[in-house]
Design an enzyme around this catalytic site. Sequence first.
Site, PDB file in Angstrom:
ATOM      1  N   ASN A   1       0.816  -1.294   0.153  1.00 35.75           N
ATOM      2  CA  ASN A   1       0.179   0.101  -0.028  1.00 35.75           C
ATOM      3  C   ASN A   1       0.759   1.402   0.097  1.00 35.75           C
ATOM      4  O   ASN A   1       1.397   1.483   0.911  1.00 35.75           O
ATOM      5  CB  ASN A   1      -0.921  -0.112   1.213  1.00 35.75           C
ATOM      6  N   TRP A   2       0.941   1.853  -1.157  1.00 30.37           N
ATOM      7  CA  TRP A   2       2.121   2.918  -1.262  1.00 30.37           C
ATOM      8  C   TRP A   2       1.374   4.530  -0.660  1.00 30.37           C
ATOM      9  O   TRP A   2       2.062   5.534  -0.541  1.00 30.37           O
ATOM     10  CB  TRP A   2       2.208   3.176  -2.801  1.00 30.37           C
ATOM     11  N   LYS A   3       0.247   4.246  -0.253  1.00 28.79           N
ATOM     12  CA  LYS A   3      -0.596   5.369   0.164  1.00 28.79           C
ATOM     13  C   LYS A   3      -0.298   6.866  -0.495  1.00 28.79           C
ATOM     14  O   LYS A   3      -0.280   6.560  -1.661  1.00 28.79           O
ATOM     15  CB  LYS A   3       0.098   5.550   1.716  1.00 28.79           C
TER      16      LYS A   3
ATOM     17  N   GLU B   1      -7.127   4.225   7.830  1.00 25.84           N
ATOM     18  CA  GLU B   1      -6.816   5.900   7.658  1.00 25.84           C
ATOM     19  C   GLU B   1      -8.136   6.478   6.917  1.00 25.84           C
ATOM     20  O   GLU B   1      -8.406   7.625   7.085  1.00 25.84           O
ATOM     21  CB  GLU B   1      -5.451   6.148   6.742  1.00 25.84           C
TER      22      GLU B   1
ATOM     23  N   HIS C   1      -9.478   0.913   4.716  1.00 22.68           N
ATOM     24  CA  HIS C   1      -8.309   0.915   5.561  1.00 22.68           C
ATOM     25  C   HIS C   1      -8.516   1.799   6.974  1.00 22.68           C
ATOM     26  O   HIS C   1      -9.325   2.883   6.611  1.00 22.68           O
ATOM     27  CB  HIS C   1      -7.339   1.659   4.559  1.00 22.68           C
TER      28      HIS C   1
ATOM     29  N   GLY D   1       2.771  -1.233   4.373  1.00 25.91           N
ATOM     30  CA  GLY D   1       2.882   0.181   4.140  1.00 25.91           C
ATOM     31  C   GLY D   1       4.209   0.572   3.616  1.00 25.91           C
ATOM     32  O   GLY D   1       4.685   0.547   2.742  1.00 25.91           O
ATOM     33  N   GLY D   2       4.736   1.370   4.788  1.00 24.92           N
ATOM     34  CA  GLY D   2       6.134   1.784   4.761  1.00 24.92           C
ATOM     35  C   GLY D   2       7.277   1.000   3.908  1.00 24.92           C
ATOM     36  O   GLY D   2       7.918   1.446   3.043  1.00 24.92           O
TER      37      GLY D   2
ATOM     38  N   SER E   1       3.225  -2.358  10.731  1.00 21.35           N
ATOM     39  CA  SER E   1       4.703  -2.318  10.877  1.00 21.35           C
ATOM     40  C   SER E   1       5.534  -3.608  10.172  1.00 21.35           C
ATOM     41  O   SER E   1       6.509  -3.743  10.980  1.00 21.35           O
ATOM     42  CB  SER E   1       5.103  -1.862  12.266  1.00 21.35           C
TER      43      SER E   1
ATOM     44  N   GLY F   1       2.169   2.216  10.848  1.00 24.11           N
ATOM     45  CA  GLY F   1       3.268   3.136  10.924  1.00 24.11           C
ATOM     46  C   GLY F   1       3.867   3.587  11.917  1.00 24.11           C
ATOM     47  O   GLY F   1       4.415   4.679  12.056  1.00 24.11           O
TER      48      GLY F   1
ATOM     49  N   GLU G   1      -5.506  -5.395  10.751  1.00 27.85           N
ATOM     50  CA  GLU G   1      -4.563  -4.518  10.848  1.00 27.85           C
ATOM     51  C   GLU G   1      -4.931  -3.664  12.048  1.00 27.85           C
ATOM     52  O   GLU G   1      -5.824  -2.729  12.130  1.00 27.85           O
ATOM     53  CB  GLU G   1      -4.747  -3.240   9.706  1.00 27.85           C
TER      54      GLU G   1
HETATM   55  C1  PEP Z   1      -0.621  -0.092   5.831  1.00 26.43           C
HETATM   56  O1  PEP Z   1      -0.628   0.904   5.443  1.00 26.43           O
HETATM   57  O2  PEP Z   1      -1.899  -0.968   5.923  1.00 26.43           O
HETATM   58  C2  PEP Z   1       0.221  -0.427   6.670  1.00 26.43           C
HETATM   59  C3  PEP Z   1       0.043  -1.510   7.436  1.00 26.43           C
HETATM   60  O3  PEP Z   1       1.202   0.448   6.963  1.00 26.43           O
HETATM   61  P1  PEP Z   1       2.755   0.094   7.881  1.00 26.43           P
HETATM   62  O4  PEP Z   1       3.131  -1.117   7.152  1.00 26.43           O
HETATM   63  O5  PEP Z   1       3.614   1.356   7.495  1.00 26.43           O
HETATM   64  O6  PEP Z   1       2.579  -0.002   9.234  1.00 26.43           O
END
Ligand code: PEP
Length: 254
Positions: free
Chosen positions: A9-11, A95, A93, A233-234, A212, A171, A165
């Site tokens: 997920n590049w957000k 967010e 998600h 994500g990251g 994470s 994050g 999640e």
């Molecule tokens: C996400 O965006 O769904 C996520 C899990 O981010 P991260 O891996 O950065 O915690």
Amino acid sequence: MRQPLIVGNWKMHKTAAEGQALARAIREGLHATTVEVVVCPPFTALPAVHAVLHGSPIQVGAQNMHWEDAGAFTGEISPVMLKEWCRYVIIGHSERRQYFHEDDETVRRKVAAALRHGLTPILCVGETLAQREAGQTGAVVATQTRRALEGLTPEQVAGLVIAYEPVWAIGTGRAATGADAEEVIQRRVRGTLAEAFGAEVARRVRVLYGGSVTPENIGEFVCRPGIDGALVGGASLKAESFLGIIHETARAKA
Ligand code: PEP
């Protein structure tokens, strides 16, 4: 057998040109693998990333969508538009729930609309830190799962992907433990699926962990039989770390 799945997920990162460069690096670095790989760029990079990945085993997904096919919804993107470029779409998600006030009903409409158009939803569920500390994790995850899928047939549900999640893990660099994630996924996600749609559906749905995830800790999750992969994500923003996660997953699931 459920095929392992790693989703990036590049957000709100990467221009079209940056997205192409990242997609190219992932494509070039990916060895033949049993893991299905999906990248979810921002809308503006979807056509460019699709062009780079066309003909490769890497699939493209979107990060959100509206539930209507078309209409006066300024700023929104419909499933009809997405299906030119995508097979998958992330829905619900945290967010989106937190910053854009999406509730279970919004999420339900989006899941149904995605399925109507042949897109595979990656439905996100998970508790906040306050809910966890109040002992509500199980109830929150079960309710989000059940309400998102209301009105669907067992066959429709069997084909979708769910990502557990925990919001406090996204994050933050503070991942859940593998044991905790497995417990929530088996009891609350698959348990809810079994109650609502039957044991066979609960066995067939792919369920991911997200929060994470890194190449160093992915093994802790994907070594568990109930966890089929990760939503990342990251660590999906750099080819090296994303490829590391994919290759560690292939090793653990071999
Ligand atoms: C996400 O965006 O769904 C996520 C899990 O981010 P991260 O891996 O950065 O915690």
